[in-house]
Design a protein around this motif. Structure first.
Motif, mmCIF file in Angstrom:
data_model
loop_
_atom_site.group_PDB
_atom_site.id
_atom_site.type_symbol
_atom_site.label_atom_id
_atom_site.label_comp_id
_atom_site.label_asym_id
_atom_site.label_seq_id
_atom_site.Cartn_x
_atom_site.Cartn_y
_atom_site.Cartn_z
ATOM 1 N N ASN A 204 2.466 0.257 24.058
ATOM 2 C CA ASN A 204 1.377 0.007 23.137
ATOM 3 C C ASN A 204 1.209 1.196 22.206
ATOM 4 O OD1 ASN A 204 0.697 -2.488 24.498
ATOM 5 N ND2 ASN A 204 -0.208 -1.237 26.102
ATOM 6 N N THR A 205 0.263 1.070 21.316
ATOM 7 C CA THR A 205 -0.066 2.171 20.423
ATOM 8 C C THR A 205 -1.571 2.348 20.392
ATOM 9 O OG1 THR A 205 0.278 3.068 18.203
ATOM 10 C CG2 THR A 205 -0.235 0.732 18.353
ATOM 11 N N ALA A 206 -2.003 3.494 19.924
ATOM 12 C CA ALA A 206 -3.425 3.809 19.941
ATOM 13 C C ALA A 206 -4.173 2.979 18.909
ATOM 14 C CB ALA A 206 -3.630 5.299 19.673
ATOM 15 N N LEU A 207 -5.409 2.646 19.228
ATOM 16 C CA LEU A 207 -6.273 1.916 18.304
ATOM 17 C C LEU A 207 -6.455 2.696 17.009
ATOM 18 C CD1 LEU A 207 -8.239 -0.445 17.743
ATOM 19 C CD2 LEU A 207 -10.008 0.888 18.908
ATOM 20 N N GLU A 208 -6.386 3.984 17.102
ATOM 21 C CA GLU A 208 -6.536 4.844 15.927
ATOM 22 C C GLU A 208 -5.459 4.553 14.884
ATOM 23 O OE1 GLU A 208 -6.158 9.662 15.224
ATOM 24 O OE2 GLU A 208 -7.002 8.918 17.087
ATOM 25 N N LYS A 209 -4.213 4.306 15.325
ATOM 26 C CA LYS A 209 -3.136 3.991 14.389
ATOM 27 C C LYS A 209 -3.361 2.640 13.724
ATOM 28 C CE LYS A 209 0.531 6.761 16.492
ATOM 29 N NZ LYS A 209 1.908 6.754 17.060
ATOM 30 N N LEU A 210 -3.904 1.685 14.482
ATOM 31 C CA LEU A 210 -4.206 0.380 13.900
ATOM 32 C C LEU A 210 -5.229 0.517 12.785
ATOM 33 C CD1 LEU A 210 -4.219 -2.730 13.810
ATOM 34 C CD2 LEU A 210 -5.921 -2.674 15.654
ATOM 35 N N LEU A 211 -6.256 1.318 13.013
ATOM 36 C CA LEU A 211 -7.296 1.507 12.003
ATOM 37 C C LEU A 211 -6.730 2.184 10.753
ATOM 38 C CD1 LEU A 211 -10.257 2.622 14.304
ATOM 39 C CD2 LEU A 211 -9.777 0.343 13.387
ATOM 40 N N LYS A 212 -5.833 3.165 10.951
ATOM 41 C CA LYS A 212 -5.214 3.835 9.803
ATOM 42 C C LYS A 212 -4.340 2.870 9.008
ATOM 43 C CE LYS A 212 -5.102 8.531 11.725
ATOM 44 N NZ LYS A 212 -4.222 9.646 12.169
ATOM 45 N N GLY A 213 -3.550 2.060 9.730
ATOM 46 C CA GLY A 213 -2.687 1.100 9.055
ATOM 47 C C GLY A 213 -3.482 0.059 8.280
ATOM 48 N N CYS A 214 -4.563 -0.435 8.878
ATOM 49 C CA CYS A 214 -5.399 -1.422 8.191
ATOM 50 C C CYS A 214 -6.072 -0.810 6.967
ATOM 51 C CB CYS A 214 -6.452 -1.973 9.147
ATOM 52 S SG CYS A 214 -5.780 -3.064 10.424
ATOM 53 N N ALA A 215 -6.535 0.421 7.088
ATOM 54 C CA ALA A 215 -7.158 1.080 5.943
ATOM 55 C C ALA A 215 -6.160 1.226 4.797
ATOM 56 C CB ALA A 215 -7.702 2.439 6.363
ATOM 57 N N PHE A 216 -4.910 1.538 5.122
ATOM 58 C CA PHE A 216 -3.881 1.712 4.086
ATOM 59 C C PHE A 216 -3.556 0.383 3.411
ATOM 60 C CE2 PHE A 216 0.640 1.776 2.871
ATOM 61 C CZ PHE A 216 0.639 2.836 1.984
ATOM 62 N N TYR A 217 -3.157 -0.615 4.190
ATOM 63 C CA TYR A 217 -2.722 -1.887 3.612
ATOM 64 C C TYR A 217 -3.885 -2.665 3.004
ATOM 65 C CZ TYR A 217 1.941 -1.399 5.631
ATOM 66 O OH TYR A 217 3.210 -0.965 5.937
ATOM 67 N N TRP A 218 -4.985 -2.742 3.693
ATOM 68 C CA TRP A 218 -6.120 -3.509 3.186
ATOM 69 C C TRP A 218 -6.725 -2.858 1.940
ATOM 70 C CZ3 TRP A 218 -9.555 -5.762 7.679
ATOM 71 C CH2 TRP A 218 -8.722 -6.423 8.593
ATOM 72 N N GLY A 219 -6.849 -1.535 2.001
ATOM 73 C CA GLY A 219 -7.441 -0.832 0.866
ATOM 74 C C GLY A 219 -6.607 -0.968 -0.398
ATOM 75 N N PHE A 220 -5.304 -0.749 -0.293
ATOM 76 C CA PHE A 220 -4.441 -0.870 -1.464
ATOM 77 C C PHE A 220 -4.362 -2.309 -1.958
ATOM 78 C CE2 PHE A 220 -2.584 3.392 -0.739
ATOM 79 C CZ PHE A 220 -2.541 3.821 -2.047
ATOM 80 N N THR A 221 -4.398 -3.274 -1.041
ATOM 81 C CA THR A 221 -4.364 -4.672 -1.459
ATOM 82 C C THR A 221 -5.594 -5.019 -2.283
ATOM 83 O OG1 THR A 221 -3.064 -5.317 0.480
ATOM 84 C CG2 THR A 221 -4.275 -7.052 -0.660
ATOM 85 N N ALA A 222 -6.755 -4.586 -1.851
ATOM 86 C CA ALA A 222 -7.978 -4.849 -2.616
ATOM 87 C C ALA A 222 -7.913 -4.209 -3.996
ATOM 88 C CB ALA A 222 -9.194 -4.336 -1.837
ATOM 89 N N TRP A 223 -7.376 -2.999 -4.065
ATOM 90 C CA TRP A 223 -7.265 -2.294 -5.355
ATOM 91 C C TRP A 223 -6.290 -3.022 -6.280
ATOM 92 C CZ3 TRP A 223 -4.787 3.173 -6.247
ATOM 93 C CH2 TRP A 223 -5.205 3.674 -7.492
ATOM 94 N N MET A 224 -5.133 -3.408 -5.755
ATOM 95 C CA MET A 224 -4.141 -4.116 -6.567
ATOM 96 C C MET A 224 -4.667 -5.472 -7.034
ATOM 97 S SD MET A 224 -0.457 -3.367 -4.709
ATOM 98 C CE MET A 224 -0.958 -4.119 -3.162
ATOM 99 N N ALA A 225 -5.221 -6.234 -6.074
ATOM 100 C CA ALA A 225 -5.681 -7.591 -6.404
ATOM 101 C C ALA A 225 -6.818 -7.568 -7.418
ATOM 102 C CB ALA A 225 -6.133 -8.297 -5.135
ATOM 103 N N TYR A 226 -7.652 -6.571 -7.356
ATOM 104 C CA TYR A 226 -8.770 -6.484 -8.307
ATOM 105 C C TYR A 226 -8.232 -6.357 -9.735
ATOM 106 C CZ TYR A 226 -12.905 -4.716 -10.728
ATOM 107 O OH TYR A 226 -13.933 -4.538 -11.621
ATOM 108 N N TYR A 227 -7.224 -5.523 -9.955
ATOM 109 C CA TYR A 227 -6.689 -5.303 -11.296
ATOM 110 C C TYR A 227 -5.848 -6.486 -11.773
ATOM 111 C CZ TYR A 227 -8.192 -0.484 -12.012
ATOM 112 O OH TYR A 227 -8.962 0.637 -12.239
ATOM 113 N N ILE A 228 -4.988 -7.020 -10.908
ATOM 114 C CA ILE A 228 -4.080 -8.088 -11.338
ATOM 115 C C ILE A 228 -4.840 -9.364 -11.645
ATOM 116 C CG2 ILE A 228 -2.125 -9.522 -10.630
ATOM 117 C CD1 ILE A 228 -1.156 -7.177 -8.939
ATOM 118 N N ASN A 229 -5.883 -9.671 -10.864
ATOM 119 C CA ASN A 229 -6.631 -10.920 -11.044
ATOM 120 C C ASN A 229 -7.869 -10.750 -11.917
ATOM 121 O OD1 ASN A 229 -5.186 -12.858 -9.053
ATOM 122 N ND2 ASN A 229 -5.551 -11.033 -7.816
ATOM 123 N N HIS A 230 -8.028 -9.594 -12.513
ATOM 124 C CA HIS A 230 -9.187 -9.361 -13.379
ATOM 125 C C HIS A 230 -9.092 -10.247 -14.627
ATOM 126 C CE1 HIS A 230 -12.226 -7.276 -15.741
ATOM 127 N NE2 HIS A 230 -12.594 -6.656 -14.618
#
Length: 356
Positions: A204-230
């Motif tokens: 397994n892996t630590a919950l901390e890594k899951l939170l970091k990965g989600c922050a990276f992918y989710w955060g960048f996705t929201a930023w990209m989608a906001y600009y492309i679909n504006h």
């Protein structure tokens, strides 16, 4: 005279046994009585002596003794030690237990046997709490499902998302639909590969890594989608001459990423570790001839194509950050391949043919 000789011979034949012969006969009889047992059992039984090991577990930070695990067989693995440790200390379940040979050393693999670690009858291991653990399937599904849903929320322009009253009067550019299609296909492929293609270990892996990965992918996705679909988004500078080639390259890289992943997984499933991964008849796998990690090469190529197709700053930043991470992973695997295989091709590079 002849009668006298015969008489002497007869006298010698009936001569009573000597004292030494009687003693030998008595010893043989006693030995037979002592060694005889029940029918079907051998006369002698050799008792094998089992040598146990003791495992002393110390805290990696304070170096204080936590417990001593007794009667550990040399064939026991680190996984067995973790289960024994869990019985002694129930507050730490096995998946969050990290055991090391040194206080600041790397964690030991669960498949390592104690007989390969022991230099005496007592083995000292250092314990480190790995924190709450999550299995790898959950980690990847969470990281990939989030971007898929987040992007669609911006694509469908939920009310009050952009704060424009007459948002419906703004027409969408064709590239916006293509970008949504490509983004959705990419993460749908990642989810399906996680469920049906990849084989994850029991680790397994630590919950901390899951939170970091989600922050990276989710955060960048929201930023990209906001600009492309504006509603005020502007298409790329060269129009379809820029969009269409980038779209084709994105689809090819996506397919290449899938087929190279399938080859790697097939090698791992068959357990063929005596040779490195080689290309198949599929042309998209021929990149194995030049680089050690073509799946990472295709992944990076897909996001570079997406950057060219959308021509937005957030996508470019995400592609740069992801490429740096892929380069680190590829170089690490490349060095490991060179170490494991003596006949590893010298002309192969880690990620980019003949360059990197």
């Amino acid at each position: 005279m002849h009668a006298l000789h015969k008489s002497r011979t007869a006298t010698e034949e009936i001569k009573p046994p000597s004292k030494q012969s009687s003693l030998k006969s008595l010893l043989s009889l006693s030995q037979f009585v002592l060694t005889s047992g029940q029918p079907g059992q051998p006369a002698f039984q050799k008792h094998s002596r089992i040598s146990y090991l003791e495992v002393e577990v110390l805290d990696a930070q304070t170096r204080k003794q936590i417990c001593i695990l007794e009667k550990m067989l040399p064939s026991f693995t680190i996984a067995d030690v973790k289960h024994k440790f869990y019985k002694a200390c129930p507050q730490w379940y096995p998946s969050r237990v990290g055991l090391q040979l040194e206080s600041n050393g790397p964690p030991l693999r669960e498949t390592q046997a104690l007989k390969n670690l022991a230099t005496s009858s007592i083995i000292t291991l250092y314990f480190r709490d790995l924190g709450t653990q999550i299995n790898w399937t959950t980690v990847f599904l969470t990281e990939y499902t989030g971007p898929l849903l987040i992007y669609l929320l911006f694509y469908f322009r939920l009310p009050n998302l952009y704060g424009l009253e007459d948002i419906n009067h703004y027409s969408r550019q064709p590239v916006v639909h293509l970008a949504c299609l490509c983004h959705s296909l990419h993460y749908t492929k990642q989810i399906l590969e996680t469920l049906f293609l990849h084989c994850f270990s029991n680790e397994n892996t630590a919950l901390e890594k899951l939170l970091k990965g989600c922050a990276f992918y989710w955060g960048f996705t929201a930023w990209m989608a906001y600009y492309i679909n504006h509603p005020l988004y502007t298409p790329p500078s060269f129009g379809n001459r820029q969009v269409m080639p980038a779209l084709v390259c994105f689809l090819v890289c996506g397919a290449g990423n899938y087929f190279t992943n399938a080859v790697i997984i097939q090698v791992h499933k068959t357990g063929t570790k005596n040779h490195f991964v080689r290309p198949t008849y599929n042309p998209l796998t021929w990149l194995f001839k030049l680089v050690s990690c073509p799946n990472y090469t295709y992944e990076m190529g897909a996001w570079i194509s997406f950057t060219i197709m959308t021509q937005t700053f957030p996508v470019a930043v995400f592609t740069l950050m992801l490429s740096l991470q892929l380069i680190l992973w590829a170089q690490r695997k490349h060095y490991q391949y060179q170490k494991d295989y003596k006949n590893y091709p010298s002309y192969r590079t880690a990620l980019i043919p003949f360059i990197l």
